[in-house]
Design a protein around this motif. Sequence first.
Motif, mmCIF file in Angstrom:
data_model
loop_
_atom_site.group_PDB
_atom_site.id
_atom_site.type_symbol
_atom_site.label_atom_id
_atom_site.label_comp_id
_atom_site.label_asym_id
_atom_site.label_seq_id
_atom_site.Cartn_x
_atom_site.Cartn_y
_atom_site.Cartn_z
ATOM 1 N N SER A 22 0.829 -1.206 0.000
ATOM 2 C CA SER A 22 0.000 0.000 0.000
ATOM 3 C C SER A 22 0.863 1.256 0.000
ATOM 4 C CB SER A 22 -0.929 -0.002 1.213
ATOM 5 O OG SER A 22 -0.179 0.000 2.401
ATOM 6 N N LEU A 23 0.246 2.346 -0.420
ATOM 7 C CA LEU A 23 0.916 3.640 -0.453
ATOM 8 C C LEU A 23 0.725 4.338 0.893
ATOM 9 C CD1 LEU A 23 -0.401 4.670 -3.981
ATOM 10 C CD2 LEU A 23 1.859 3.749 -3.446
ATOM 11 N N GLU A 245 -3.483 7.902 -0.945
ATOM 12 C CA GLU A 245 -2.440 8.495 -0.099
ATOM 13 C C GLU A 245 -2.982 9.632 0.768
ATOM 14 O OE1 GLU A 245 1.469 8.475 -2.702
ATOM 15 O OE2 GLU A 245 -0.318 8.341 -3.948
ATOM 16 N N ARG A 327 0.622 6.743 -10.628
ATOM 17 C CA ARG A 327 -0.419 6.093 -9.804
ATOM 18 C C ARG A 327 -1.389 5.306 -10.666
ATOM 19 N NH1 ARG A 327 3.620 7.992 -7.194
ATOM 20 N NH2 ARG A 327 3.294 8.424 -4.990
ATOM 21 N N TYR A 330 0.362 2.101 -11.504
ATOM 22 C CA TYR A 330 0.363 1.297 -10.278
ATOM 23 C C TYR A 330 -0.961 0.541 -10.132
ATOM 24 C CZ TYR A 330 -0.213 0.450 -5.238
ATOM 25 O OH TYR A 330 -0.480 -0.107 -4.018
ATOM 26 N N ARG A 334 -1.438 -3.500 -10.521
ATOM 27 C CA ARG A 334 -1.905 -4.263 -9.364
ATOM 28 C C ARG A 334 -3.054 -5.200 -9.758
ATOM 29 N NH1 ARG A 334 -3.445 -0.784 -4.196
ATOM 30 N NH2 ARG A 334 -5.121 -0.090 -5.564
ATOM 31 N N ARG A 344 5.410 -2.401 -8.079
ATOM 32 C CA ARG A 344 6.411 -2.655 -7.036
ATOM 33 C C ARG A 344 6.610 -1.403 -6.179
ATOM 34 N NH1 ARG A 344 11.477 -5.361 -9.520
ATOM 35 N NH2 ARG A 344 9.880 -6.920 -10.051
ATOM 36 N N ILE A 345 6.483 -1.582 -4.846
ATOM 37 C CA ILE A 345 6.527 -0.454 -3.910
ATOM 38 C C ILE A 345 7.863 -0.414 -3.173
ATOM 39 C CG2 ILE A 345 5.485 0.502 -1.792
ATOM 40 C CD1 ILE A 345 3.652 0.855 -4.084
ATOM 41 N N SER A 346 8.429 0.794 -3.032
ATOM 42 C CA SER A 346 9.640 0.965 -2.226
ATOM 43 C C SER A 346 9.301 0.716 -0.762
ATOM 44 C CB SER A 346 10.189 2.390 -2.386
ATOM 45 O OG SER A 346 11.100 2.692 -1.357
ATOM 46 N N GLN A 350 7.529 4.012 0.329
ATOM 47 C CA GLN A 350 6.177 3.589 -0.036
ATOM 48 C C GLN A 350 5.662 4.312 -1.282
ATOM 49 O OE1 GLN A 350 4.765 3.551 4.386
ATOM 50 N NE2 GLN A 350 3.351 2.240 3.270
ATOM 51 N N VAL A 351 6.496 4.342 -2.306
ATOM 52 C CA VAL A 351 6.105 4.875 -3.614
ATOM 53 C C VAL A 351 6.431 3.816 -4.670
ATOM 54 C CG1 VAL A 351 6.468 7.295 -3.009
ATOM 55 C CG2 VAL A 351 8.365 5.985 -3.958
ATOM 56 N N PRO A 352 5.705 3.798 -5.793
ATOM 57 C CA PRO A 352 5.998 2.828 -6.867
ATOM 58 C C PRO A 352 7.249 3.259 -7.627
ATOM 59 C CG PRO A 352 4.154 4.226 -7.494
ATOM 60 C CD PRO A 352 4.523 4.623 -6.099
#
Length: 471
Positions: A22-23, A245, A327, A330, A334, A344-346, A350-352
Amino acid sequence: MNLFRKKPIQLLMKESGAKGASLRKELGAFDLTMLGIGAIIGTGIFVLTGVAAAEHAGPALVLSFVLSGLACVFAALCYAEFASTVPVAGSAYTYSYATFGELIAWILGWDLILEYGVASSAVAVGWSGYFQGLLAGFGIELPKALTSAYDPEKGTFIDLPAILIILFITFLLNLGAKKSARFNTIVVFIKVAVILLFLAVGVWYVKPENWTPFMPYGFSGVAAGAATVFFAYIGFDAVSTAAEEVRNPQRDMPIGIIVSLLVCTLLYIVVSLVLTGIIPYEQLNVKNPVAFALNYIHQDWVAGFISLGAIAGITTVLLVMMYGQTRLFYAISRDGLLPKVFARISPTRQVPYVNTWLTGAAVAVFAGIIPLNKLAELTNIGTLFAFITVSIGVLVLRKTQPDLKRAFRVPFVPVIPILAVLFCGYLALQLPAMTWIGFVSWLLIGLVIYFIYGRKHSELNKMARTEENAG
């Protein structure tokens, strides 16, 4: 029938809160309003006003902005209902998945990829032009080969400033939504201050006789002007891509969407009145009409500030457009309709992050190498299509899920959604035939990709097949 299988809203909400995927929720109503203003005020107010007045509407440009503004306000109310009801990344794509089913959602998502990608590239090229103008004011000139897209006849090969600003924005987006929003807010204050400075100086030079004839090209000119300046309004829908977000999306999303649109509409109307009052509309067919008007009244010192405000304005438009694009990728990824790498999220920010750099690279290639001439019109038709679909979606969801909890409700249903469809449809019909051909061609390419890749990898269809096998 699985082409039109809908994604339950409960499943959408569950996925958006999944741990590790999740973001980060860190935006509020003020951040969203600033994102909206950042996206809306830019190329439209600093560039398109002059062309639309000179070629289409004359002093009646103010009516063109009212017409476009009404179409957007009606659509914005529909967006606000969806954003508060389904606060998930993906904007109109996600809303369509819950309302019309997978195939329509994919078509709309593919349409939005065109809108954000093309707009980002076009805006970066506009930023490059203003930035080079500012450098020229200090006596600095870049080598000709690095000043514009590939055109050997003119001696240009790559638009280096456009590429550099895109890479900077990409880096900023990777720092996280809150840091991006903070930078956006600072720059929004700068450009709004510059616009207010133009109004404060220019209002004393308005000559009412410049407003006659008020409608030199008739109402058809006003309508054509509205279709042209509609590019100035696109971007408020990018606010809805931030839903996942936002700390309190049910309350903050409608505020951010509606307030930003109303503020920008008011500024557009006042600027167009002052601009056409200062200088005869026939002389406004220039790339920098606001600065040109100030030079016309010998207020050169203010014109310098206008160039700075234009650069600031275009920077935030680019930021929000690229944010919306990442976004969107993303959300589609998903769902399995695009490769999973886009989702893929950092783990720290928490960003793609992979998606953001891939998007930045693609936009940089388009802006830096490929000449972009008619892209504003392609962006307009993509946006209008999205607005129409969302407006119809409100009516469908009210019918199919009347008991669904809605934090914000569009007033006067079905009147407002129907007006949004009629206004947006009318503006779409004002666009040239070539724009329609390009748009339909893009959608056909999207359908090929869906049937080759998306349908097979769709998470919703995988779940359905698993349930069928289990049964």
